[in-house]
Design a protein around this motif. Structure first.
Motif, PDB file in Angstrom:
ATOM      1  N   VAL A  19       2.651  -0.671  -2.636  1.00 66.33           N
ATOM      2  CA  VAL A  19       2.494  -1.582  -1.469  1.00 66.33           C
ATOM      3  C   VAL A  19       2.563  -1.907  -0.280  1.00 66.33           C
ATOM      4  N   ASN A  20       3.243  -1.288  -0.270  1.00 69.10           N
ATOM      5  CA  ASN A  20       3.240  -0.697   1.541  1.00 69.10           C
ATOM      6  C   ASN A  20       2.153   0.227   1.633  1.00 69.10           C
ATOM      7  N   GLY A  61      -0.655  -0.033   0.247  1.00 70.38           N
ATOM      8  CA  GLY A  61      -1.853  -0.910   0.686  1.00 70.38           C
ATOM      9  C   GLY A  61      -2.704  -1.311  -0.369  1.00 70.38           C
ATOM     10  N   LEU A  62      -1.915  -0.599  -1.912  1.00 77.62           N
ATOM     11  CA  LEU A  62      -1.847  -0.682  -3.175  1.00 77.62           C
ATOM     12  C   LEU A  62      -1.342  -2.030  -3.685  1.00 77.62           C
TER      13      LEU A  62
END
Lengths: 279, 289
Positions: free
Chosen positions: A235-236, A238-239
């Motif tokens: 998530v960090n 950008g996924l």
């Protein structure tokens, strides 16, 4: 599946001498017959990688070999025969006025004999289930159908490798599934190697292996199982995390005894069913 | 501003051999402040509906009421400018429409076209660039030197700078990475809330429809197939599934689990929190004896 087909060694690339590296010291290997997903945020270098593999640009440093041939301006026509690319926008890759002409275009460029050409066009369109559209004009087709014709154009040339450069990102869910299903079948039938550049984590979860790119560098490579262990780290970057993985994690936090991260909904339901019936 | 489509029909290229019925008998109410999601397959008529919302298309039958204006097939419409200013449409891949030398000029183009002074337009550009989460320095750059995600935001700022009451979004997150998608949708939702806008979202993402919308309309073959709240629509997903449309992941999982374990949850879950609660409860109860 352990025969190396494409090797990248310390590949760096800049679009502009002044600018930063679009790719920096990237090394990895793609094996024959595998489905490799390359994921990363917008601007992570995924598409640059695709352009280098197809010889649209050349590495500033490092080298790429495709089927044992080192990629350079002298060998690019040789290596391009091995690699077919399907791009993102279905409307930007039609050159023919009919479906048939479009598929024939690439063959003509490669100087294929007419008889052979006619046969290959029909065969490839049958493979992607677009044979009944032979004489249709492209603008009558849906996005998914256009992408399938693009794929037919690619496989008519019988490449060893097919690169999907976000080929499903402009399609609706049905179109996306059509295209992926087509590629899955082709991969099986021809033992093709698939390199899929994508944001779609559900799709990546079905790959054999995943390469995660971040800011022009290779961040991690591994099986989907290994990559999705990364959790918040993804998530960090950008996924995102696929739904079944997210759900397994939340259920475990609720105190449910799940043995691992599940990559598919079916597996997770199965496990829940097993422990449910034991209670 | 309220918008209402009343029994709207639209035919493309009327009285030609290419005449084609795109939508028929479409009635949709969008009271001021609503967040409406329109879903349906490609070719279901979503985009045709969308173009009626600011009178880009005039119905061939029926009425479109936009604020105090009534658009019908009869009248030759004049002064549509006000409608176009009050209903802003963000088309698919809006970054393809950027054309000016600088970001600032591009954002100012719309407002100035509607008679706003250059000075006021620049002020609006500064406000709009902030709203889409970009730094002011970007105003002096060429839009073509930006990344895809930034270009998308600049194009959206151009619509916001018109200060519309209604904002219409056609697949606003297509082609963005997961973080970009979430950021853009959260941005629209916060604009919707803070500015009291009406928002119409055309999307393939059932996740977004269920998360953000108050009302959902499902289009099929040019007609309204179903409408209701997310809860209503996704509680009886048979219709959606029959059309080959998706349901949100959470709902899909619930259906699979209910079927496989032969149990029923107490309600239709729309969030992951609700779903985990329900699963935990079901596991606790154990198998039916």
């Amino acid at each position: 599946m352990n025969e190396p087909l494409v090797e990248l060694k310390n590949v760096s690339f800049k679009y502009d001498a002044e600018a930063g590296y679009a790719l920096h010291k990237v090394s990895f290997t793609i094996f024959k017959g595998e489905w490799l997903a390359i994921v990363g945020h917008n601007g992570s270098g995924k598409s640059t990688l695709a352009k280098l593999l197809n010889g649209l640009h050349f590495p500033l440093e490092g080298c790429i070999t495709v089927g044992g041939i080192q990629l350079s301006e002298d060998t690019v026509w040789e290596t391009r025969k091995k690699i077919g690319m399907v791009f993102q926008n279905p409307d930007n890759q039609f050159v023919g006025t009919t479906v048939r002409d479009d598929v024939a275009f690439g063959l003509e460029n490669h100087g294929i004999e007419r008889d052979d050409m006619v046969q290959r066009v029909t065969h490839s369109l049958e493979k992607v289930k677009m044979a009944q559209f032979l004489n249709q004009e492209p603008h009558h087709l849906s996005g998914g159908q256009k992408q399938r014709v693009a794929i037919a154009g690619v496989i008519a040339l019988r490449p060893d490798i097919i690169i999907l450069d976000e080929s499903t990102s402009m399609l609706d869910p049905r179109g996306r599934e059509e295209v992926l299903e087509t590629v899955r079948e082709l991969k099986q039938d021809y033992n093709m190697t698939v390199i899929s550049i994508t944001h779609d984590l559900e799709e990546a979860a079905k790959a054999d292996r995943i390469v995660v790119m971040n800011k022009g560098q290779l961040y991690r490579e591994g099986t989907p199982e290994e990559i999705f262990q990364m959790d918040e780290e993804l998530v960090n970057l950008g996924l995102d995390i696929p739904f079944p993985v997210k759900l397994s994690k939340m259920l475990r936090e609720k105190g449910l005894p799940l043995s691992r991260h599940y990559l598919s909904e079916e597996e997770l339901v199965e496990e829940l069913w097993t422990s449910h019936s034991k209670m | 501003m309220d918008i209402s489509l009343q029994n709207v029909e639209y035919r493309y290229q009327v009285n030609t051999p290419f005449e084609r019925l795109a939508i028929k008998d479409v009635s949709i109410d969008i009271p001021s402040g609503t967040f409406l999601a329109i879903i349906g397959h490609t070719g279901s008529g979503k985009s045709t509906v969308l173009q009626h919302l600011n009178a880009l298309l005039k119905p061939t039958e029926g009425n479109v009421v936009i604020g105090d204006r009534m658009i019908t097939s009869e009248k030759k419409q004049k002064n549509l400018k006000e409608i176009r200013q009050r209903v802003g449409i963000v088309f698919q891949f809006p970054e393809h429409q950027l054309f000016e030398e600088t970001v600032e000029k591009d954002i100012c183009f719309g407002p100035m076209n509607f008679g706003v002074t250059e000075e006021a337009a620049k002020k609006r550009a500064r406000a709009a660039i902030g709203q889409v989460g970009l730094p002011e320095e970007i105003l002096s750059k060429s839009p073509f030197d930006l990344s895809g995600g930034q270009m998308r935001r600049v194009a959206i700022a151009g619509v916001l700078a018109m200060e519309p009451d209604v904002i219409v979004l056609d697949e606003p997150t297509a082609g963005l990475d997961p973080r970009g998608r979430k950021e853009i949708m959260d941005m629209f939702f916060s604009l919707h809330e803070t500015r009291g806008l009406s928002t119409v979202l055309v999307t393939h993402s059932m996740e977004d429809a269920s998360r953000y919308a108050d009302q959902i309309v499902i289009m099929h073959n040019g007609e309204v197939y179903e409408k209701g709240t997310p809860k209503e629509i996704f509680s009886s997903p048979e219709g959606l599934l029959k059309l080959g449309l998706d349901v949100p992941e959470v709902v899909r999982f619930q259906l699979k689990m209910e079927k496989s374990l032969n149990i029923r949850f107490s309600k239709t879950c729309l969030t992951m929190e609700e779903l985990t609660e329900e699963i935990a409860a079901a596991m606790k109860r154990g198998a039916p004896k």
